[in-house]
Design an enzyme around this catalytic site. Structure first.
Site, PDB file in Angstrom:
ATOM      1  N   LYS A 259      26.823  39.596  38.939  1.00  0.00           N
ATOM      2  CA  LYS A 259      27.155  38.984  40.233  1.00  0.00           C
ATOM      3  C   LYS A 259      25.921  38.602  41.034  1.00  0.00           C
ATOM      4  O   LYS A 259      25.921  37.551  41.679  1.00  0.00           O
ATOM      5  CB  LYS A 259      28.044  39.927  41.054  1.00  0.00           C
ATOM      6  CG  LYS A 259      29.505  39.863  40.622  1.00  0.00           C
ATOM      7  CD  LYS A 259      30.409  40.563  41.603  1.00  0.00           C
ATOM      8  CE  LYS A 259      31.842  40.534  41.116  1.00  0.00           C
ATOM      9  NZ  LYS A 259      32.698  41.473  41.841  1.00  0.00           N
TER      10      LYS A 259
ATOM     11  N   LYS B 115      39.297  33.822  27.215  1.00  0.00           N
ATOM     12  CA  LYS B 115      40.475  34.330  27.902  1.00  0.00           C
ATOM     13  C   LYS B 115      40.977  33.353  28.968  1.00  0.00           C
ATOM     14  O   LYS B 115      40.173  32.688  29.615  1.00  0.00           O
ATOM     15  CB  LYS B 115      40.086  35.656  28.575  1.00  0.00           C
ATOM     16  CG  LYS B 115      41.177  36.703  28.573  1.00  0.00           C
ATOM     17  CD  LYS B 115      40.654  38.012  29.117  1.00  0.00           C
ATOM     18  CE  LYS B 115      41.499  38.444  30.288  1.00  0.00           C
ATOM     19  NZ  LYS B 115      41.068  39.697  30.887  1.00  0.00           N
TER      20      LYS B 115
ATOM     21  N   LYS C 100      42.130  33.079  35.802  1.00  0.00           N
ATOM     22  CA  LYS C 100      42.753  32.531  36.999  1.00  0.00           C
ATOM     23  C   LYS C 100      41.754  31.792  37.884  1.00  0.00           C
ATOM     24  O   LYS C 100      42.142  31.167  38.846  1.00  0.00           O
ATOM     25  CB  LYS C 100      43.487  33.626  37.777  1.00  0.00           C
ATOM     26  CG  LYS C 100      42.614  34.766  38.237  1.00  0.00           C
ATOM     27  CD  LYS C 100      43.437  35.856  38.914  1.00  0.00           C
ATOM     28  CE  LYS C 100      42.616  37.113  39.008  1.00  0.00           C
ATOM     29  NZ  LYS C 100      42.762  37.904  40.173  1.00  0.00           N
TER      30      LYS C 100
END
Ligand code: TRP
Length: 331
Positions: free
Chosen positions: A113, A197, A200
Protein backbone atom coordinates in the site's frame (compact mmCIF):
# COMPACT_ATOMS: atom_id res chain seq x y z
CA UNK A 1 -25.75 -23.77 24.08
CA UNK A 2 -23.72 -20.68 23.21
CA UNK A 3 -22.31 -20.83 19.73
CA UNK A 4 -18.76 -19.77 18.82
CA UNK A 5 -18.38 -16.16 17.76
CA UNK A 6 -17.41 -15.49 14.18
CA UNK A 7 -16.27 -12.02 13.15
CA UNK A 8 -15.95 -10.77 9.61
CA UNK A 9 -14.94 -7.29 8.49
CA UNK A 10 -16.30 -5.92 5.26
CA UNK A 11 -14.51 -3.11 3.46
CA UNK A 12 -17.02 -0.78 1.84
CA UNK A 13 -14.90 -0.33 -1.26
CA UNK A 14 -15.30 -1.05 -4.95
CA UNK A 15 -18.39 -2.63 -6.35
CA UNK A 16 -19.90 -5.84 -5.05
CA UNK A 17 -19.55 -8.55 -7.63
CA UNK A 18 -20.56 -12.11 -8.12
CA UNK A 19 -17.10 -13.38 -7.15
CA UNK A 20 -17.68 -11.87 -3.79
CA UNK A 21 -21.09 -13.49 -3.62
CA UNK A 22 -19.78 -17.00 -4.30
CA UNK A 23 -16.50 -16.49 -2.46
CA UNK A 24 -17.81 -14.88 0.71
CA UNK A 25 -21.46 -13.99 1.07
CA UNK A 26 -22.80 -17.42 0.16
CA UNK A 27 -20.59 -18.97 2.84
CA UNK A 28 -21.76 -16.45 5.39
CA UNK A 29 -25.31 -17.63 4.86
CA UNK A 30 -24.22 -21.04 6.06
CA UNK A 31 -22.04 -19.68 8.88
CA UNK A 32 -25.00 -17.67 10.03
CA UNK A 33 -26.66 -20.94 11.03
CA UNK A 34 -23.60 -22.44 12.76
CA UNK A 35 -21.98 -19.45 14.47
CA UNK A 36 -22.86 -16.39 16.46
CA UNK A 37 -21.93 -14.07 13.60
CA UNK A 38 -20.83 -10.47 13.64
CA UNK A 39 -20.53 -8.68 10.31
CA UNK A 40 -18.89 -5.32 10.61
CA UNK A 41 -18.69 -2.67 7.95
CA UNK A 42 -15.10 -1.58 8.60
CA UNK A 43 -15.33 2.06 7.60
CA UNK A 44 -12.45 3.07 9.90
CA UNK A 45 -10.20 0.79 7.88
CA UNK A 46 -11.60 2.26 4.67
CA UNK A 47 -10.40 5.77 5.52
CA UNK A 48 -6.74 4.71 5.52
CA UNK A 49 -7.04 5.68 1.86
CA UNK A 50 -8.72 8.97 0.92
CA UNK A 51 -12.48 8.73 0.66
CA UNK A 52 -15.05 11.14 -0.59
CA UNK A 53 -17.34 11.51 2.48
CA UNK A 54 -20.60 11.58 0.55
CA UNK A 55 -19.63 8.59 -1.56
CA UNK A 56 -18.38 6.65 1.48
CA UNK A 57 -21.66 7.10 3.32
CA UNK A 58 -23.69 6.10 0.28
CA UNK A 59 -21.53 3.09 -0.49
CA UNK A 60 -21.69 1.94 3.11
CA UNK A 61 -25.47 1.83 2.99
CA UNK A 62 -25.31 0.12 -0.42
CA UNK A 63 -23.12 -2.59 1.04
CA UNK A 64 -25.32 -3.21 4.04
CA UNK A 65 -28.43 -3.36 1.85
CA UNK A 66 -26.64 -5.72 -0.55
CA UNK A 67 -25.60 -8.12 2.19
CA UNK A 68 -29.07 -8.14 3.62
CA UNK A 69 -30.51 -8.66 0.14
CA UNK A 70 -28.31 -11.73 -0.20
CA UNK A 71 -29.73 -13.16 3.01
CA UNK A 72 -27.64 -11.85 5.91
CA UNK A 73 -30.36 -11.58 8.49
CA UNK A 74 -30.09 -8.94 11.26
CA UNK A 75 -32.28 -11.16 13.44
CA UNK A 76 -29.70 -13.95 13.25
CA UNK A 77 -26.45 -12.01 12.99
CA UNK A 78 -25.16 -8.72 14.28
CA UNK A 79 -24.62 -6.25 11.42
CA UNK A 80 -23.01 -2.97 12.39
CA UNK A 81 -20.64 -0.20 11.41
CA UNK A 82 -17.22 -0.21 13.05
CA UNK A 83 -17.43 3.56 13.58
CA UNK A 84 -20.59 3.13 15.69
CA UNK A 85 -18.68 1.21 18.36
CA UNK A 86 -15.94 3.46 19.79
CA UNK A 87 -14.47 0.56 21.74
CA UNK A 88 -12.71 -0.59 18.55
CA UNK A 89 -10.53 2.50 18.49
CA UNK A 90 -9.98 2.40 22.23
CA UNK A 91 -8.87 -1.22 22.35
CA UNK A 92 -6.67 -0.47 19.38
CA UNK A 93 -4.67 1.99 21.47
CA UNK A 94 -4.23 -0.51 24.28
CA UNK A 95 -3.04 -3.10 21.76
CA UNK A 96 -0.78 -0.56 20.04
CA UNK A 97 1.23 -0.26 23.21
CA UNK A 98 1.91 -4.00 22.95
CA UNK A 99 2.68 -4.14 19.24
CA UNK A 100 6.27 -3.84 18.02
CA UNK A 101 7.23 -1.62 15.13
CA UNK A 102 9.02 -4.54 13.50
CA UNK A 103 5.83 -6.61 13.49
CA UNK A 104 4.02 -3.95 11.51
CA UNK A 105 6.96 -3.12 9.25
CA UNK A 106 6.94 -6.71 7.99
CA UNK A 107 3.31 -6.62 6.86
CA UNK A 108 3.20 -7.26 3.13
CA UNK A 109 -0.09 -5.42 2.63
CA UNK A 110 1.40 -2.32 4.25
CA UNK A 111 4.45 -2.51 2.01
CA UNK A 112 2.24 -2.86 -1.06
CA UNK A 113 0.00 0.00 0.00
CA UNK A 114 2.74 2.51 0.72
CA UNK A 115 4.24 1.70 -2.66
CA UNK A 116 0.86 2.38 -4.29
CA UNK A 117 -0.20 5.48 -2.34
CA UNK A 118 3.10 7.33 -2.20
CA UNK A 119 1.31 10.66 -1.71
CA UNK A 120 -0.53 9.46 1.40
CA UNK A 121 1.66 7.24 3.55
CA UNK A 122 -0.31 7.86 6.72
CA UNK A 123 -0.04 6.36 10.18
CA UNK A 124 -3.37 4.57 9.74
CA UNK A 125 -1.97 2.44 6.92
CA UNK A 126 0.77 1.34 9.28
CA UNK A 127 -1.41 0.61 12.28
CA UNK A 128 -4.24 -0.92 10.22
CA UNK A 129 -3.48 -4.47 11.46
CA UNK A 130 -3.73 -3.34 15.09
CA UNK A 131 -7.23 -1.99 14.47
CA UNK A 132 -8.09 -5.27 12.82
CA UNK A 133 -6.79 -7.17 15.84
CA UNK A 134 -8.96 -4.96 18.05
CA UNK A 135 -12.02 -5.76 15.89
CA UNK A 136 -11.43 -9.43 16.38
CA UNK A 137 -10.35 -9.57 20.03
CA UNK A 138 -13.02 -7.19 21.28
CA UNK A 139 -15.72 -9.82 20.78
CA UNK A 140 -13.92 -12.93 22.04
CA UNK A 141 -13.96 -14.12 18.46
CA UNK A 142 -13.21 -17.76 17.84
CA UNK A 143 -13.46 -17.88 14.06
CA UNK A 144 -12.36 -15.39 11.42
CA UNK A 145 -13.07 -16.20 7.78
CA UNK A 146 -10.09 -14.73 5.95
CA UNK A 147 -8.54 -15.01 2.55
CA UNK A 148 -4.85 -15.50 1.96
CA UNK A 149 -4.21 -11.73 1.87
CA UNK A 150 -5.40 -11.32 5.48
CA UNK A 151 -3.58 -14.31 7.02
CA UNK A 152 -0.64 -12.24 8.21
CA UNK A 153 -2.98 -9.76 9.91
CA UNK A 154 -4.86 -12.52 11.67
CA UNK A 155 -1.56 -13.96 12.81
CA UNK A 156 -0.82 -10.64 14.54
CA UNK A 157 -4.21 -10.77 16.28
CA UNK A 158 -3.32 -14.23 17.55
CA UNK A 159 0.09 -13.08 18.77
CA UNK A 160 -1.43 -10.10 20.52
CA UNK A 161 -4.04 -12.27 22.22
CA UNK A 162 -1.26 -14.49 23.55
CA UNK A 163 0.93 -11.60 24.58
CA UNK A 164 -1.86 -9.87 26.45
CA UNK A 165 -3.11 -13.07 28.07
CA UNK A 166 0.41 -13.87 29.27
CA UNK A 167 0.94 -10.40 30.65
CA UNK A 168 -2.43 -9.77 32.29
CA UNK A 169 -4.27 -13.07 32.67
CA UNK A 170 -6.85 -14.47 30.33
CA UNK A 171 -8.46 -11.55 28.55
CA UNK A 172 -9.02 -12.78 25.02
CA UNK A 173 -10.14 -15.85 23.15
CA UNK A 174 -7.52 -17.07 20.70
CA UNK A 175 -8.99 -16.50 17.22
CA UNK A 176 -8.57 -19.12 14.50
CA UNK A 177 -8.74 -18.72 10.74
CA UNK A 178 -11.93 -20.21 9.42
CA UNK A 179 -11.84 -21.70 5.96
CA UNK A 180 -15.31 -22.73 4.91
CA UNK A 181 -15.53 -25.91 2.89
CA UNK A 182 -16.76 -25.04 -0.55
CA UNK A 183 -16.68 -27.28 -3.55
CA UNK A 184 -14.80 -24.84 -5.70
CA UNK A 185 -17.17 -21.93 -5.69
CA UNK A 186 -14.69 -19.92 -3.66
CA UNK A 187 -12.61 -18.86 -6.59
CA UNK A 188 -14.28 -16.84 -9.30
CA UNK A 189 -11.88 -15.51 -11.88
CA UNK A 190 -12.02 -12.45 -14.10
CA UNK A 191 -14.11 -12.93 -17.26
CA UNK A 192 -11.57 -11.41 -19.64
CA UNK A 193 -8.39 -12.46 -17.84
CA UNK A 194 -9.31 -15.77 -16.22
CA UNK A 195 -5.83 -16.20 -14.73
CA UNK A 196 -6.58 -13.51 -12.17
CA UNK A 197 -9.23 -13.25 -9.51
CA UNK A 198 -12.45 -11.36 -10.24
CA UNK A 199 -11.96 -8.13 -8.38
CA UNK A 200 -14.53 -5.63 -7.25
CA UNK A 201 -12.15 -2.79 -7.91
CA UNK A 202 -11.14 -3.79 -11.45
CA UNK A 203 -10.94 -0.85 -13.83
CA UNK A 204 -12.50 -2.80 -16.67
CA UNK A 205 -16.14 -3.58 -15.84
CA UNK A 206 -16.07 -6.35 -18.45
CA UNK A 207 -13.96 -8.38 -16.05
CA UNK A 208 -16.61 -8.76 -13.40
CA UNK A 209 -20.33 -9.17 -12.94
CA UNK A 210 -21.58 -6.63 -10.46
CA UNK A 211 -24.29 -7.79 -8.11
CA UNK A 212 -26.50 -5.04 -9.49
CA UNK A 213 -25.73 -5.45 -13.19
CA UNK A 214 -28.83 -5.39 -15.42
CA UNK A 215 -29.78 -8.76 -16.98
CA UNK A 216 -28.73 -7.66 -20.46
CA UNK A 217 -25.38 -6.43 -19.21
CA UNK A 218 -24.79 -9.80 -17.54
CA UNK A 219 -25.67 -11.66 -20.73
CA UNK A 220 -23.37 -9.46 -22.79
CA UNK A 221 -20.42 -9.78 -20.38
CA UNK A 222 -20.71 -13.56 -20.44
CA UNK A 223 -20.84 -13.66 -24.22
CA UNK A 224 -17.52 -11.81 -24.25
CA UNK A 225 -15.90 -14.00 -21.61
CA UNK A 226 -12.54 -15.39 -22.67
CA UNK A 227 -12.43 -19.13 -23.31
CA UNK A 228 -9.75 -20.94 -25.33
CA UNK A 229 -9.04 -22.31 -28.80
CA UNK A 230 -9.96 -25.83 -27.83
CA UNK A 231 -13.66 -26.80 -28.11
CA UNK A 232 -14.14 -29.22 -25.25
CA UNK A 233 -16.15 -28.20 -22.19
CA UNK A 234 -14.02 -29.65 -19.46
CA UNK A 235 -12.94 -28.42 -16.05
CA UNK A 236 -9.20 -27.79 -15.98
CA UNK A 237 -8.09 -24.70 -14.09
CA UNK A 238 -4.56 -24.82 -15.36
CA UNK A 239 -5.07 -25.37 -19.08
CA UNK A 240 -8.62 -24.09 -19.51
CA UNK A 241 -9.07 -21.27 -16.97
CA UNK A 242 -11.84 -19.45 -18.85
CA UNK A 243 -14.01 -22.50 -19.48
CA UNK A 244 -13.40 -23.74 -15.92
CA UNK A 245 -14.51 -20.38 -14.60
CA UNK A 246 -17.75 -20.57 -16.60
CA UNK A 247 -18.38 -24.05 -15.22
CA UNK A 248 -17.74 -22.79 -11.70
CA UNK A 249 -20.16 -19.93 -12.18
CA UNK A 250 -22.83 -22.14 -13.68
CA UNK A 251 -22.39 -24.68 -10.92
CA UNK A 252 -22.57 -21.97 -8.27
CA UNK A 253 -25.70 -20.44 -9.74
CA UNK A 254 -27.58 -23.70 -10.34
CA UNK A 255 -26.25 -25.86 -7.52
CA UNK A 256 -25.35 -28.58 -10.04
CA UNK A 257 -21.94 -30.22 -9.50
CA UNK A 258 -19.30 -29.44 -12.11
CA UNK A 259 -18.88 -33.11 -12.99
CA UNK A 260 -22.58 -33.33 -13.88
CA UNK A 261 -22.30 -30.19 -16.00
CA UNK A 262 -19.39 -31.67 -17.94
CA UNK A 263 -21.63 -34.60 -18.85
CA UNK A 264 -24.55 -32.30 -19.79
CA UNK A 265 -22.36 -30.20 -22.04
CA UNK A 266 -20.47 -32.99 -23.79
CA UNK A 267 -20.51 -32.19 -27.50
CA UNK A 268 -21.96 -28.72 -27.02
CA UNK A 269 -20.22 -25.46 -27.94
CA UNK A 270 -18.84 -22.67 -25.79
CA UNK A 271 -21.62 -20.35 -26.98
CA UNK A 272 -24.16 -22.66 -25.43
CA UNK A 273 -22.29 -22.75 -22.12
CA UNK A 274 -22.02 -18.97 -22.07
CA UNK A 275 -25.72 -18.43 -22.76
CA UNK A 276 -26.79 -20.89 -20.08
CA UNK A 277 -24.36 -19.44 -17.54
CA UNK A 278 -25.67 -15.95 -18.28
CA UNK A 279 -29.27 -17.06 -17.81
CA UNK A 280 -28.45 -18.91 -14.58
CA UNK A 281 -26.77 -15.82 -13.13
CA UNK A 282 -29.62 -13.57 -14.20
CA UNK A 283 -32.05 -15.92 -12.44
CA UNK A 284 -29.89 -16.02 -9.32
CA UNK A 285 -29.51 -12.25 -9.12
CA UNK A 286 -33.06 -11.23 -9.98
CA UNK A 287 -34.55 -11.76 -6.50
CA UNK A 288 -31.40 -10.37 -4.83
CA UNK A 289 -31.62 -7.20 -6.90
CA UNK A 290 -35.32 -6.80 -6.13
CA UNK A 291 -34.59 -7.20 -2.41
CA UNK A 292 -31.76 -4.73 -2.65
CA UNK A 293 -33.86 -1.99 -4.20
CA UNK A 294 -36.59 -2.54 -1.67
CA UNK A 295 -34.16 -2.29 1.29
CA UNK A 296 -32.10 0.54 -0.13
CA UNK A 297 -35.15 2.70 -0.76
CA UNK A 298 -35.92 2.87 2.95
CA UNK A 299 -32.87 4.55 4.46
CA UNK A 300 -34.60 5.16 7.78
CA UNK A 301 -35.17 1.45 8.23
CA UNK A 302 -31.65 0.62 7.07
CA UNK A 303 -30.18 3.08 9.56
CA UNK A 304 -32.38 1.63 12.29
CA UNK A 305 -31.06 -1.87 11.57
CA UNK A 306 -27.49 -0.58 11.79
CA UNK A 307 -28.16 1.24 15.05
CA UNK A 308 -29.72 -1.88 16.52
CA UNK A 309 -26.69 -3.93 15.47
CA UNK A 310 -24.32 -1.39 17.01
CA UNK A 311 -26.23 -1.48 20.28
CA UNK A 312 -25.82 -5.24 20.55
CA UNK A 313 -22.15 -4.99 19.57
CA UNK A 314 -21.48 -2.24 22.13
CA UNK A 315 -22.72 -4.37 25.01
CA UNK A 316 -20.22 -7.10 24.10
CA UNK A 317 -17.42 -4.66 23.33
CA UNK A 318 -17.89 -2.84 26.60
CA UNK A 319 -17.56 -6.02 28.59
CA UNK A 320 -14.20 -6.98 27.03
CA UNK A 321 -12.78 -3.47 27.11
CA UNK A 322 -13.62 -3.04 30.80
CA UNK A 323 -11.87 -6.27 31.62
CA UNK A 324 -8.76 -5.18 29.70
CA UNK A 325 -8.59 -1.73 31.26
CA UNK A 326 -8.98 -3.12 34.73
CA UNK A 327 -6.29 -5.76 34.14
CA UNK A 328 -3.92 -3.06 32.87
CA UNK A 329 -4.43 -0.88 35.92
CA UNK A 330 -6.34 1.87 34.16
CA UNK A 331 -8.66 3.51 36.68
N1 TRP B 1 -8.70 -6.10 6.55
C1 TRP B 1 -9.83 -6.86 6.10
C2 TRP B 1 -9.87 -6.86 4.58
O1 TRP B 1 -9.37 -5.96 3.96
C3 TRP B 1 -11.12 -6.30 6.63
C4 TRP B 1 -11.20 -6.45 8.11
C5 TRP B 1 -11.12 -5.45 9.03
C6 TRP B 1 -11.40 -7.66 8.81
N2 TRP B 1 -11.29 -5.96 10.27
C7 TRP B 1 -11.45 -7.30 10.19
C8 TRP B 1 -11.57 -8.99 8.42
C9 TRP B 1 -11.62 -8.27 11.17
C10 TRP B 1 -11.72 -9.94 9.41
C11 TRP B 1 -11.76 -9.58 10.76
O2 TRP B 1 -10.46 -7.76 4.00
Amino acid sequence: MARDILFSGIQPSGQLNIGHYFGAVKNWLRMQEDFDCMFSLVNLHAITVRQDPVALRKRSLDFVAAYMACGIDPEKSIIFAQSDVPEHSELMWLLSCHTYMGELERMTQYKDKIAKHTDNVNLGLFSYPVLMAADILLYQTKAVPVGADQKQHLELARDLANRMNNAYGKLFTQPEPYIPSTEDGGRIMSLLEPEKKMSKSDENAGNYIALLDEPNVIRKKLKRAVTDTDTVIRYDREHKPGVSNLLTLLSGATGKPIAALEVDYAGKGYGHLKTDTGEAIVALLEPIQANFHHLRNDETELTRVMEQGAEKARIRAHSTLNKVKKAMGLI
